[in-house]
Design a protein around this motif. Structure first.
Motif, short mmCIF file in Angstrom:
data_model
loop_
_atom_site.label_atom_id
_atom_site.label_comp_id
_atom_site.label_asym_id
_atom_site.label_seq_id
_atom_site.Cartn_x
_atom_site.Cartn_y
_atom_site.Cartn_z
N VAL A 166 -10.97 0.17 2.23
CA VAL A 166 -12.16 0.31 2.91
C VAL A 166 -12.44 -0.79 3.74
O VAL A 166 -12.87 -0.48 4.95
CB VAL A 166 -13.45 0.45 1.76
N ILE A 167 -12.34 -2.12 3.67
CA ILE A 167 -12.63 -3.24 4.39
C ILE A 167 -11.41 -3.07 5.75
O ILE A 167 -11.88 -3.49 6.83
CB ILE A 167 -12.46 -4.36 3.84
N SER A 168 -10.29 -2.91 5.42
CA SER A 168 -9.29 -2.67 6.39
C SER A 168 -9.46 -1.66 7.34
O SER A 168 -9.12 -1.89 8.61
CB SER A 168 -7.78 -2.51 5.85
N HIS A 169 -9.94 -0.45 7.10
CA HIS A 169 -10.45 0.60 7.85
C HIS A 169 -11.43 0.41 8.75
O HIS A 169 -11.34 0.47 9.97
CB HIS A 169 -10.18 1.82 6.88
N PHE A 170 -12.57 -0.33 8.01
CA PHE A 170 -13.85 -0.22 8.66
C PHE A 170 -13.83 -1.41 9.48
O PHE A 170 -14.74 -1.77 10.46
CB PHE A 170 -14.85 0.06 7.76
N ALA A 171 -13.40 -2.54 8.61
CA ALA A 171 -13.74 -3.86 9.49
C ALA A 171 -12.67 -4.28 10.62
O ALA A 171 -12.90 -5.01 11.55
CB ALA A 171 -13.78 -5.09 8.64
N PHE A 172 -11.36 -3.90 10.36
CA PHE A 172 -10.26 -4.23 11.04
C PHE A 172 -9.95 -2.91 11.89
O PHE A 172 -9.18 -3.15 13.01
CB PHE A 172 -9.10 -4.50 10.21
N GLY A 173 -10.50 -1.63 11.86
CA GLY A 173 -10.09 -0.60 12.37
C GLY A 173 -8.90 0.03 12.17
O GLY A 173 -8.20 0.42 13.36
N THR A 174 -8.24 -0.45 11.25
CA THR A 174 -6.69 0.01 11.06
C THR A 174 -6.71 1.59 10.70
O THR A 174 -7.66 2.11 9.94
CB THR A 174 -6.24 -0.66 9.59
N GLU A 175 -5.61 2.17 11.09
CA GLU A 175 -5.31 3.53 10.89
C GLU A 175 -5.15 3.90 9.42
O GLU A 175 -4.49 2.87 8.65
CB GLU A 175 -4.11 4.01 11.62
N TYR A 176 -5.34 4.98 8.87
CA TYR A 176 -5.36 5.28 7.51
C TYR A 176 -4.05 5.13 7.05
O TYR A 176 -3.80 4.47 5.91
CB TYR A 176 -5.83 6.67 7.15
N ALA B 56 9.09 -4.95 13.81
CA ALA B 56 7.85 -4.16 13.08
C ALA B 56 6.68 -4.67 13.52
O ALA B 56 5.57 -4.08 13.66
CB ALA B 56 8.39 -4.23 11.82
N LEU B 57 6.50 -6.01 13.66
CA LEU B 57 5.30 -6.81 13.78
C LEU B 57 4.75 -6.45 15.09
O LEU B 57 3.44 -6.44 15.52
CB LEU B 57 5.38 -8.25 13.19
N LYS B 58 5.72 -6.25 15.95
CA LYS B 58 5.24 -6.04 17.34
C LYS B 58 4.70 -4.61 17.56
O LYS B 58 3.79 -4.26 18.19
CB LYS B 58 6.34 -6.05 18.28
N GLN B 59 5.07 -3.77 16.80
CA GLN B 59 4.73 -2.31 16.51
C GLN B 59 3.39 -2.10 15.96
O GLN B 59 2.35 -1.61 16.17
CB GLN B 59 5.85 -1.39 16.18
N PHE B 60 3.35 -3.04 14.55
CA PHE B 60 2.09 -2.97 13.74
C PHE B 60 1.74 -4.40 13.55
O PHE B 60 1.86 -5.36 12.53
CB PHE B 60 2.42 -2.26 12.32
N PRO B 61 1.17 -4.83 14.33
CA PRO B 61 0.77 -6.67 14.38
C PRO B 61 -0.40 -6.55 13.13
O PRO B 61 -0.38 -7.80 12.71
CB PRO B 61 0.26 -6.93 15.81
N ILE B 62 -0.87 -5.63 12.80
CA ILE B 62 -1.95 -5.88 11.93
C ILE B 62 -1.37 -6.25 10.39
O ILE B 62 -2.17 -6.90 9.69
CB ILE B 62 -2.94 -4.62 11.67
N LEU B 63 -0.08 -5.87 10.32
CA LEU B 63 0.62 -6.21 9.02
C LEU B 63 0.51 -7.60 8.61
O LEU B 63 0.29 -8.26 7.40
CB LEU B 63 1.84 -5.82 8.82
N LEU B 64 0.68 -8.49 9.87
CA LEU B 64 0.84 -10.07 9.69
C LEU B 64 -0.50 -10.33 9.16
O LEU B 64 -0.67 -11.55 8.51
CB LEU B 64 1.19 -10.64 11.03
N SER B 65 -1.69 -9.92 9.49
CA SER B 65 -2.97 -10.42 9.36
C SER B 65 -3.39 -10.20 7.62
O SER B 65 -4.18 -11.13 6.98
CB SER B 65 -4.03 -9.42 9.94
N PHE B 66 -2.68 -9.44 7.01
CA PHE B 66 -2.53 -9.14 5.52
C PHE B 66 -1.74 -10.12 4.75
O PHE B 66 -1.71 -9.94 3.43
CB PHE B 66 -2.54 -7.92 5.31
#
Length: 451
Positions: free
Chosen positions: A376-386, A310-320
């Protein structure tokens, strides 16, 4: 009068005077100090110097000073005193303080010291107090008190009180007993002074009196005295006979010791230690909780490892993950700290379910507020999809609510099982919420994102 502060200059002067055996100047300095201040000085001296000062002072001041010394310092000094010298000091102390000191001696030394106490009644009272657990009302109480019989008249009462008061440092209350020494009530000094000398005590005493039983826990005694603002409280045995009294100074010590213990438990220290203790003792106190934290970290790592695909597919999850762990730990500690404080002060009322609902609601409100900011921060600062941002936020809210409920439930559960709930305010809660938080976070992500 300004509070005493031990300076390097004074300490050096004391050491120099001891070396010169200048007793007159030493006594001139020490006699102007409170015994607690003298104890502070002695705590900083080596054993030879400390013993010299103890032997130099008069027995009344020495005995009070001994009670204020650090435990390890007092133990070493007592080892340097003869049984007769210790016995002489104990004569000047109330029975509760004398029993506390003698309890630190070996069984053989106890017998020797007790045999050298000239006042046999005093020795008998000390021996009686040694029978009780130190953390019970019996272990806290002193035998010195003023009591009068309900059948006496006021004149007889005053005569008897004068004799009894000679052995009592401070008269907090006058207790009334029957012919079998059972506690009946208390006597108002005002009533005693304004009543005819022929009046019987049973006609003027106040029957309502708070008391504790010798087997009551020290913490329960502290709670009663704190609740009713008592300076002293009588102690009775199982048959209701008056056997002693506990004063506020003893309870202050109990409250301080409990606070220190709870603080250390909350910090992940399993036993009572001080900064000056040896490395081995400090290690034994700290290592168990550090090992729990280590295994908790390994558990969290194992959970993360199980979601590698899952982390290979959505690596941003690990950042949080750090945010999830930190928030879960903080919320859990906050909730448990409030509950533990309430349990200690006996202010936790009502059903457990109601308390859990309250914390659930509070966690939900806090979780939504924090999640909104993170969204708000994750979307605009990290560019994460909604969709991913929403997943992170829903996971965060769920973790916060879970941590709040666990932080509330565990202390109450431990308290009902007779375990100190303070263990729940430290690494225990932090570690458990870290692991559960990570698991909940990834399970929600799996459900929403469908990996």
């Amino acid at each position: 009068m300004a509070p005493f502060k031990l300076s390097d200059e004074l300490l050096e002067q004391i050491e120099q005077l001891i070396e010169e055996r200048n007793n007159s100047t030493l006594l001139q300095i020490l006699n102007e100090l409170h015994y607690a201040d003298i104890a502070e000085i002695i705590n900083e001296l080596n054993l030879e110097e400390a013993t010299y000062l103890i032997k130099l002072l008069d027995s009344e001041k020495t005995s009070d000073t001994l009670t204020e010394l650090d435990d390890d310092v007092r133990e070493r000094i007592l080892d340097n005193l003869s049984p007769q010298e210790i016995a002489d000091e104990l004569l000047e102390l109330d029975t509760d303080d004398a029993a506390d000191i003698i309890a630190e001696l070996s069984e053989e030394r106890k017998k020797e010291v007790i045999s050298h106490i000239e006042d046999k009644e005093h020795a008998k009272d000390i021996v009686e107090l040694l029978r009780y657990d130190e953390n019970s009302a019996g272990g806290l109480m002193a035998k010195e008190l003023v009591k009068v019989n309900e059948n006496w008249n006021v004149l007889t009462c005053v005569k008897e009180m004068r004799q009894q008061a000679e052995h009592v440092t401070r008269v907090h209350s006058i207790y009334v007993v029957d012919d079998n020494d059972r506690l009946k009530g208390r006597l108002s000094l005002k009533d005693l002074l304004t009543t005819s000398t022929k009046t019987h005590i049973r006609d003027v005493y106040i029957p309502k009196v708070d008391y504790v039983i010798v087997t009551d826990k020290a913490e329960d005694v502290a709670r009663v005295m704190s609740k009713y603002d008592l300076e002293a409280i009588p102690v009775v045995d199982e048959a209701g006979r008056l056997v002693g009294r506990i004063t506020i100074d003893d309870i202050v010590d109990v409250i301080r010791e409990e606070a220190e213990k709870d603080y250390q438990l909350a910090a992940g220290i399993t036993q009572d230690v001080e900064a000056d203790d040896n490395i081995w003792k400090l290690t034994k106190a700290r290592l168990p909780w550090l090992l729990i934290g280590m295994f908790g970290g390994l558990g969290a790592a194992s959970i993360i490892n199980g979601f590698q695909d899952a982390l290979k597919q959505f690596p941003i999850l690990l950042s949080f993950v750090p945010l999830i762990q930190a928030t879960a730990g903080n919320v859990g500690v906050q909730s448990s700290a409030i509950v533990v404080q309430g349990l200690a002060n006996d202010t936790i009322k009502g059903e457990v379910f109601g308390r859990l609902i309250k914390e659930f609601s509070l966690g939900l409100i806090n979780g939504i507020a924090i999640a909104a900011i993170v969204l708000v921060i994750s979307h605009f600062a990290f560019g994460t999809e909604y969709e991913v941002s929403a997943t992170i936020c829903i996971g965060l809210v769920t973790v916060i609510v879970n941590a709040a409920v666990i932080g509330t439930f565990i202390p109450i559960f431990l308290d009902k099982r007779g375990i100190d709930p303070a263990v729940a305010t430290g690494p225990f809660i932090t570690t458990s919420n870290d692991v559960l938080g990570i698991l909940i976070y990834f399970l929600i992500a799996k459900f929403i994102l469908g990996f």
